[in-house]
Design a protein around this motif. Structure first.
Motif, PDB file in Angstrom:
ATOM      1  N   VAL A 293      10.186  12.445  -2.551  1.00  0.00           N
ATOM      2  CA  VAL A 293      10.940  11.436  -3.606  1.00  0.00           C
ATOM      3  C   VAL A 293      10.058  10.596  -2.386  1.00  0.00           C
ATOM      4  N   SER A 294      10.279   9.027  -3.792  1.00  0.00           N
ATOM      5  CA  SER A 294       9.913   7.748  -2.982  1.00  0.00           C
ATOM      6  C   SER A 294      11.869   7.099  -3.049  1.00  0.00           C
ATOM      7  N   GLY A 295      11.447   6.186  -2.216  1.00  0.00           N
ATOM      8  CA  GLY A 295      12.644   4.935  -1.866  1.00  0.00           C
ATOM      9  C   GLY A 295      13.259   4.549  -3.654  1.00  0.00           C
ATOM     10  N   GLU A 296      12.168   4.429  -3.938  1.00  0.00           N
ATOM     11  CA  GLU A 296      12.755   3.589  -5.999  1.00  0.00           C
ATOM     12  C   GLU A 296      13.020   4.552  -6.756  1.00  0.00           C
ATOM     13  N   ASP A 297      12.796   6.005  -6.817  1.00  0.00           N
ATOM     14  CA  ASP A 297      13.542   7.758  -7.310  1.00  0.00           C
ATOM     15  C   ASP A 297      14.882   7.313  -6.461  1.00  0.00           C
ATOM     16  N   ILE A 298      14.802   7.548  -5.340  1.00  0.00           N
ATOM     17  CA  ILE A 298      15.930   7.642  -5.066  1.00  0.00           C
ATOM     18  C   ILE A 298      16.805   6.507  -4.813  1.00  0.00           C
ATOM     19  N   LYS A 299      16.230   4.828  -5.175  1.00  0.00           N
ATOM     20  CA  LYS A 299      17.495   3.468  -5.864  1.00  0.00           C
ATOM     21  C   LYS A 299      17.897   4.295  -7.202  1.00  0.00           C
ATOM     22  N   ASP A 300      17.062   4.876  -7.911  1.00  0.00           N
ATOM     23  CA  ASP A 300      17.423   5.040  -9.369  1.00  0.00           C
ATOM     24  C   ASP A 300      18.623   6.266  -9.574  1.00  0.00           C
ATOM     25  N   THR A 301      19.474   7.171  -8.799  1.00  0.00           N
ATOM     26  CA  THR A 301      20.134   7.818  -8.348  1.00  0.00           C
ATOM     27  C   THR A 301      21.467   7.061  -8.075  1.00  0.00           C
ATOM     28  N   ILE A 302      22.783   8.155  -8.838  1.00  0.00           N
ATOM     29  CA  ILE A 302      23.978   7.156  -8.055  1.00  0.00           C
ATOM     30  C   ILE A 302      24.688   8.239  -7.346  1.00  0.00           C
ATOM     31  N   THR A 303      24.633   9.232  -7.617  1.00  0.00           N
ATOM     32  CA  THR A 303      25.394  10.169  -6.963  1.00  0.00           C
ATOM     33  C   THR A 303      25.088  11.157  -6.506  1.00  0.00           C
ATOM     34  N   VAL A 304      25.485  12.234  -5.789  1.00  0.00           N
ATOM     35  CA  VAL A 304      24.681  13.805  -4.859  1.00  0.00           C
ATOM     36  C   VAL A 304      24.195  14.399  -5.423  1.00  0.00           C
ATOM     37  N   GLU A 305      24.639  14.651  -7.321  1.00  0.00           N
ATOM     38  CA  GLU A 305      24.477  15.285  -7.958  1.00  0.00           C
ATOM     39  C   GLU A 305      22.778  14.775  -8.915  1.00  0.00           C
ATOM     40  N   ASP A 306      23.177  13.294  -8.755  1.00  0.00           N
ATOM     41  CA  ASP A 306      22.259  13.283  -9.394  1.00  0.00           C
ATOM     42  C   ASP A 306      20.776  13.092  -8.435  1.00  0.00           C
ATOM     43  N   LEU A 307      21.305  12.645  -7.568  1.00  0.00           N
ATOM     44  CA  LEU A 307      19.478  13.004  -6.917  1.00  0.00           C
ATOM     45  C   LEU A 307      19.893  14.592  -6.769  1.00  0.00           C
ATOM     46  N   TYR A 308      20.086  15.572  -6.489  1.00  0.00           N
ATOM     47  CA  TYR A 308      20.019  16.673  -6.673  1.00  0.00           C
ATOM     48  C   TYR A 308      19.084  17.188  -8.131  1.00  0.00           C
ATOM     49  N   ASN A 309      19.723  16.904  -8.904  1.00  0.00           N
ATOM     50  CA  ASN A 309      18.475  16.986 -10.345  1.00  0.00           C
ATOM     51  C   ASN A 309      17.218  15.858 -10.086  1.00  0.00           C
ATOM     52  N   LEU A 310      17.089  15.189  -9.797  1.00  0.00           N
ATOM     53  CA  LEU A 310      15.496  14.825  -9.755  1.00  0.00           C
ATOM     54  C   LEU A 310      15.193  15.753  -8.667  1.00  0.00           C
ATOM     55  N   VAL A 311      15.433  15.969  -7.544  1.00  0.00           N
ATOM     56  CA  VAL A 311      14.778  17.300  -6.758  1.00  0.00           C
ATOM     57  C   VAL A 311      14.469  18.132  -7.189  1.00  0.00           C
ATOM     58  N   LYS A 312      15.361  19.143  -8.486  1.00  0.00           N
ATOM     59  CA  LYS A 312      15.376  20.172  -8.309  1.00  0.00           C
ATOM     60  C   LYS A 312      14.315  19.884 -10.435  1.00  0.00           C
ATOM     61  N   ASP A 313      14.361  18.747 -10.614  1.00  0.00           N
ATOM     62  CA  ASP A 313      13.863  19.051 -11.599  1.00  0.00           C
ATOM     63  C   ASP A 313      12.127  18.673 -11.875  1.00  0.00           C
TER      64      ASP A 313
END
Length: 83
Positions: free
Chosen positions: A62-82
């Motif tokens: 994941v990149s810093g930009e990816d993380i910037k596009d998330t809001i909650t921990v669950e958003d981040l989890y879904n990013l990683v999971k997908d």
């Protein structure tokens, strides 16, 4: 029903790993709906630590930009999971 339990355990482990990155914040305070950027400890070093955690624990880039596009921990989890 088993899939639900498995998913729940996966997100709980992700939240635990994520929460353990914080030094001053009790990991038990971190929940799926936590807006992690509101945490006083959040900053560029934390972004790098999250990137490293995703790589080491989940073999996901994941990149810093990816993380910037998330809001909650669950958003981040879904990013990683997908990925």
């Amino acid at each position: 029903m088993i899939l639900y339990k498995t998913k729940k355990m996966e997100i709980e482990k992700f939240i635990e790993n994520f929460g353990n990155l914080f030094e001053e914040t009790d990991a038990k305070e971190i929940k799926a709906n936590t807006v992690f950027k509101d945490n006083d400890e959040w900053g560029s070093l934390m972004v790098l630590m999250v990137i490293a955690m995703c790589d080491e624990e989940y073999a996901v880039t994941v990149s810093g930009e990816d993380i910037k596009d998330t809001i909650t921990v669950e958003d981040l989890y879904n990013l990683v999971k997908d990925r």
